[in-house]
Write an enzyme that holds these catalytic residues in place. Structure first.
Site, PDB file in Angstrom:
ATOM      1  N   ARG A 541       0.830  -1.199   0.000  1.00 40.88           N
ATOM      2  CA  ARG A 541       0.000   0.000   0.000  1.00 40.88           C
ATOM      3  C   ARG A 541       0.867   1.253   0.000  1.00 40.88           C
ATOM      4  NH1 ARG A 541      -5.539  -0.604  -0.920  1.00 40.88           N
ATOM      5  NH2 ARG A 541      -5.574   1.563  -0.239  1.00 40.88           N
ATOM      6  N   ILE A 542       0.383   2.264  -0.682  1.00 44.03           N
ATOM      7  CA  ILE A 542       1.092   3.543  -0.677  1.00 44.03           C
ATOM      8  C   ILE A 542       0.434   4.505   0.306  1.00 44.03           C
ATOM      9  CG2 ILE A 542       1.981   3.390  -3.018  1.00 44.03           C
ATOM     10  CD1 ILE A 542      -0.471   5.102  -3.846  1.00 44.03           C
ATOM     11  N   ASP A 543      -0.650   4.057   0.936  1.00 48.19           N
ATOM     12  CA  ASP A 543      -1.330   4.909   1.908  1.00 48.19           C
ATOM     13  C   ASP A 543      -1.247   4.252   3.281  1.00 48.19           C
ATOM     14  OD1 ASP A 543      -3.014   2.756   1.617  1.00 48.19           O
ATOM     15  OD2 ASP A 543      -4.570   3.876   0.563  1.00 48.19           O
ATOM     16  N   ASP A 544      -2.074   4.665   4.198  1.00 47.54           N
ATOM     17  CA  ASP A 544      -1.995   4.108   5.546  1.00 47.54           C
ATOM     18  C   ASP A 544      -3.035   3.028   5.789  1.00 47.54           C
ATOM     19  OD1 ASP A 544       0.188   5.640   6.300  1.00 47.54           O
ATOM     20  OD2 ASP A 544      -1.097   7.369   6.649  1.00 47.54           O
TER      21      ASP A 544
END
Ligand code: WTA
Length: 674
Positions: A541-544
Site C-alpha cells: 500500500r502507498i497509503d496508511d
C-alpha cells in the site's frame, strides 16, 4: 522571469488545440474504447436482459477526470436485468436445476448439518427468502443489512435481496456491535438479518446479543431505527457440540421486532419472491471497507457491470469447466465472498463448497480433508491461511488425497515466495496452477492475475498480467506514465464493468480518494513494479491502509479506538511484517500525564479495539511513548515512515532524512523505549 519556450519537437507533438475541447476528447476516448466495449457487450449479451440496453447507446459512458466534471462510469444503462435471475433461474430454466450449486460443510465435521443444494433447491430457498424480505417491507432500492456467519443462509439472503431489487450490505460477523451500529445507520436499512450464533472452531459464538446491542446503539447514537430483525436459527437440534459461554442460553426475542427466519419464510406470501427487474445501474450492494482516513467507506456496486465482471473473472481466472468443484474459503462478509462465492460461481452454474468453519479445526488438515471429501478441483484461499497451515507441517496435507486440485487461487495480500512454493509443490503436488489474484473491494473483481488460460510461466509472488479489459498503468509522483521496467503507483486508465460507482452518500469522497491525485486515472492505493517481461509485482500500500491476515484496517479507525480508552492521549499505528498474518499492528501510545503504561491499560486497549472494531483489530506490539511524544513535523504531521522503521528495529541506525522533525530528540527516546 524568463519563460523558456518548449522545444519545437514538443510543440509539434502537441495535439491540435481543437482536441482539448471536452466534446472532442470524449469522442476520441469513445473511439479508443470501442474494441473493449464491443468485447464486454458481447459477454453481457450472454446474460438474460429483460429489456436490452438501448441499441444506439455506447456500452459505457464515463469520466475519470474530476477536473472535467463529476466522475462516473455507467455500463449498459437503460438495460433491465436481475443478477439473482441470472445466477439461479437461468440455469433451472435451461434444464440444469438438478446440478449441485452448494455443498455445505459445517464447522463440526460430523454433526449432521452437512447438506447439498441443487440449483432448483437453492432457487426455492432464495424465492422464499425474497418473499420474507418483501413481507418485512423491503422494496426496490431499500437497504438490507446482514450480520451473519458464513454458511448457506448468507448467500441466500444476499441473492434474495438482489432478487427484489434491494441493496444488501453485509457486515462481517466478527465486527463488534459498535461497528455494526455505524454501518446500520449509514446504510439506512430498516431490516437486519442475523443468526443466533455460530460454532467457530471449538467455540459457540453468539451473534444475536451483539446484533441487539447494535440496534440499541444505532438508535441512541445515530437516531436510526431497525424495524425488523430476522433471526436465522443456526443451532440445529443435532448440533449439540461447541461449548462456550452461551451454549444452551435462550435467545431473547423482542416482540414486534424480532422474527425467527423460518417463521418469516413460512408466513410470507410466495408472490413476494418474484423477480424485480432493475436497471443495470441500480445499486446491488454496499460493502464497507477501510480507508486510510476517517470512517469506513461504503463501496457501492451496481447490478449489470458487477454481474458481467464477477462472472467473467470467475470463469477465466479459475478456468472453470462444467463439472468442476470449486471451494473458496472466504467469508461473504468480505468482497471475496461476494464476488467469488455468492455471485461469480453461481452465475457460471458452478458447484461449490461453502464452509462454515476455520482451516485449523479440528486440526490443520481440515481444508485438505474437505478437498478430498468433495474432490475439489479449484481452491481459493488467502496467503495468511497458507502460512499458518504450512507451519503446522506437511503431514496434514499428506494425510489426504488432494490430487483433484488443478487451480490454486490466492487473494488478499501479497503472497511470499515460500508460501507460494508450499502451495504449489506440497498442496498442488507441482501439478496445479497457482493463480495470485490481485484486486480490491472497489474493483469488484480481479484486476491482475496469471490466468491459467494465458499459459504463463508462473512467478512466485507475482500477480503478473492485467485481467481481461483492465488497463493498468504505473504513475510517478508527477503523474507521468512509467513505461517499461520500473516502479510506480498502480492505477487503471479506463473503466471496467465491475468498478465501484460511488461511496455511499459521499461521491466527493470517492472522487477525492481515487481520482483527484491523478485526474483521468483510478488510483488503487497500491504500489507496483513492472519487470523486464512486463509483469506486475505488487509492492504494498502507498497509503496508511493496513492489511492483517488479508483484512483491511485503516490506521485512523484503529487509532481512534485506542484514543477512546481512558488514560490514552494519542496513538499512532503502523504495520510491521509478520510471518503468519502478513502484517501486524504496532501501536505507539502516548499516555495522559500521571498515567502508567501497564498490563491493565494494555487489557483496556485490547478491549477497546474489540468493542469499537472487533477481534480482527488486535495490536501485536504496544509501545508506550515517553514524555517527548511522537515524531512530528513542525506542522504537526506524524512521520509514520520513522515510526515504521523504529517498529522494525530501528533501520540499523539509519533513519534516513529526519530534517523535517520539529524535535529530533524524540527519536532517541523512541529508540530507547522500543
Ligand atoms: C491487497 C481483497 C497483493 C492490496 C480482494 C489491495 C493484494 C487490498 C492482493 C484490497 C494480491 C489484495 N497481492 N496485494 N494478490 N490481493 N491485495 O478490498 O493492498 O479487502 O489494495 O480486497 O488488498 O483489499 P480488499
Amino acid at each position: 522571469m524568463a519563460f523558456a519556450s518548449p522545444p519545437l519537437s514538443a510543440a509539434l507533438r502537441r495535439p491540435p488545440s481543437v482536441l482539448s475541447s471536452a466534446a472532442c476528447r470524449r469522442r476520441a476516448a469513445a473511439a479508443a474504447d470501442a474494441p473493449a466495449n464491443a468485447f464486454w457487450s458481447a459477454i453481457a449479451r450472454k446474460f438474460h436482459w429483460e429489456t436490452p440496453w438501448p441499441a444506439d447507446a455506447p456500452a459505457v459512458a464515463w469520466n475519470f477526470d474530476p477536473t472535467a466534471g463529476p466522475v462516473y462510469a455507467h455500463w449498459w444503462k437503460g438495460g433491465r436485468t436481475n443478477i439473482c435471475y441470472n445466477a439461479l433461474d437461468v440455469h433451472v430454466a435451461a434444464g440444469r436445476g438438478a446440478d449441485v450449486a452448494l455443498l455445505f460443510e459445517p464447522n463440526e465435521p460430523a454433526d449432521g448439518r452437512a447438506r447439498s443444494l441443487t440449483y432448483a433447491e437453492l432457487l426455492e430457498e432464495v424465492t422464499a427468502a425474497a418473499a420474507a424480505l418483501t413481507a418485512a417491507g423491503v422494496r426496490r432500492g431499500d437497504g438490507v443489512v446482514t450480520y451473519m456467519p458464513m454458511g448457506v443462509e448468507l448467500p441466500v439472503v444476499m441473492l434474495a435481496a438482489a432478487r427484489i431489487g434491494a441493496v444488501h450490505s453485509v457486515v462481517f460477523g466478527g465486527f463488534s456491535a459498535a461497528a455494526l451500529a455505524a454501518r446500520l445507520a449509514a446504510s439506512g436499512a430498516e431490516v437486519l438479518v442475523t443468526t443466533d450464533g455460530v460454532g467457530r472452531g471449538g467455540k459457540w459464538v453468539g451473534l444475536k446479543a451483539a446484533a441487539d446491542e447494535a440496534i440499541a446503539l444505532a438508535a441512541a447514537d445515530y437516531g436510526h431505527t431497525v424495524v425488523t430483525q430476522l433471526v436465522v436459527r443456526n443451532r440445529s437440534a443435532a448440533d449439540g457440540r461447541g461449548g462456550g459461554a452461551e451454549e444452551g442460553a435462550a435467545v431473547p426475542m423482542v416482540a414486534g421486532r424480532d422474527v425467527w427466519w423460518d417463521d418469516a419464510l413460512a408466513a410470507a406470501p410466495r408472490a413476494g419472491g418474484e423477480v424485480v427487474w432493475v436497471d443495470a445501474e441500480d445499486p446491488l450492494f454496499c460493502l464497507f471497507t477501510s480507508g486510510s482516513t476517517g470512517a469506513p467507506k461504503g463501496v457501492v456496486h451496481t447490478v449489470g457491470g458487477y454481474m458481467v465482471g464477477a462472472a467473467t473473472t470467475f470463469k477465466y481466472s479459475f478456468n472453470y469447466m462444467p463439472g468442476d468443484v470449486y471451494f473458496c474459503t472466504a467469508d461473504a462478509g468480505w468482497i471475496t465472498g461476494h464476488t467469488y462465492v455468492t455471485y461469480g460461481p453461481l452465475l457460471n452454474g458452478a458447484t461449490q463448497v461453502v464452509f462454515e468453519g476455520v482451516p485449523t479445526y479440528p486440526d490443520a488438515g481440515r481444508l485438505w480433508e474437505i478437498v478430498a471429501k468433495y474432490r475439489v478441483n479449484i481452491l481459493y484461499t488467502a496467503p495468511t491461511a497458507l502460512r499458518s497451515l504450512k507451519r503446522a507441517g506437511d503431514a496434514f496435507v499428506a494425510a489426504h488425497d488432494t490430487s483433484s486440485l488443478k487451480v490454486l487461487g490466492t487473494v488478499g495480500e501479497p503472497i511470499n515466495p515460500e508460501a507460494w512454493d508450499w502451495y504449489y509443490s506440497v498442496v498442488g503436488a507441482s501439478a496445479a496452477t497457482v493463480v495470485d489474484s490481485y484486486w480490491q473491494t472497489e474493483t469488484g473483481a480481479h484486476v491482475l492475475a496469471p490466468i491459467p488460460v494465458a499459459g504463463l510461466d508462473l512467478k512466485p509472488g507475482c500477480a503478473q498480467l492485467p485481467h481481461l479489459g483492465i488497463v493498468p498503468v504505473l504513475l510517478d509522483d508527477a503523474g507521468g506514465l512509467v513505461e517499461g521496467e520500473g516502479e510506480g503507483y498502480l492505477a487503471i486508465s479506463r473503466p471496467w464493468p465491475s468498478a465501484l460507482r460511488t461511496l455511499l452518500g459521499d461521491h466527493e469522497r470517492m472522487e477525492a480518494t481515487y481520482f483527484a491525485r491523478f485526474p483521468g486515472f483510478y488510483l488503487t492505493g497500491d504500489g507496483a513494479r513492472r519487470d523486464a517481461d512486463g509483469h506486475l509485482w505488487l509492492t504494498g500500500r502507498i497509503d496508511d491502509v493496513l492489511n492483517v491476515s488479508g483484512h483491511r484496517l485503516g490506521t485512523a479507525e484503529v487509532e481512534a479506538a485506542i484514543v477512546g480508552v481512558p488514560g490514552v492521549a494519542e496513538a499512532a499505528v503502523v504495520g510491521v511484517p509478520h510471518p503468519v498474518t502478513g502484517e501486524a499492528l504496532y501501536a505507539y501510545v502516548v499516555l495522559m500525564p500521571g498515567v502508567e503504561g501497564n498490563d491493565a491499560l494494555r487489557a483496556a486497549i485490547t478491549a477497546g479495539l474489540r468493542a469499537r472494531i472487533g477481534p480482527i483489530a488486535r495490536v501485536e506490539t504496544l509501545h508506550w511513548v515517553g514524555g517527548r511524544g511522537l515524531p512530528k513535523t513542525r506542522s504537526g504531521k506524524i512521520l509514520r515512515r520513522l515510526l515504521r522503521l523504529i517498529a522494525m528495529g530501528g533501520g540499523g541506525g539509519d533513519l534516513g532524512d529526519t530534517s523535517t522533525l520539529a524535535d529530533p530528540s524524540v527519536l532517541d527516546e523512541l529508540l530507547q523505549t522500543s
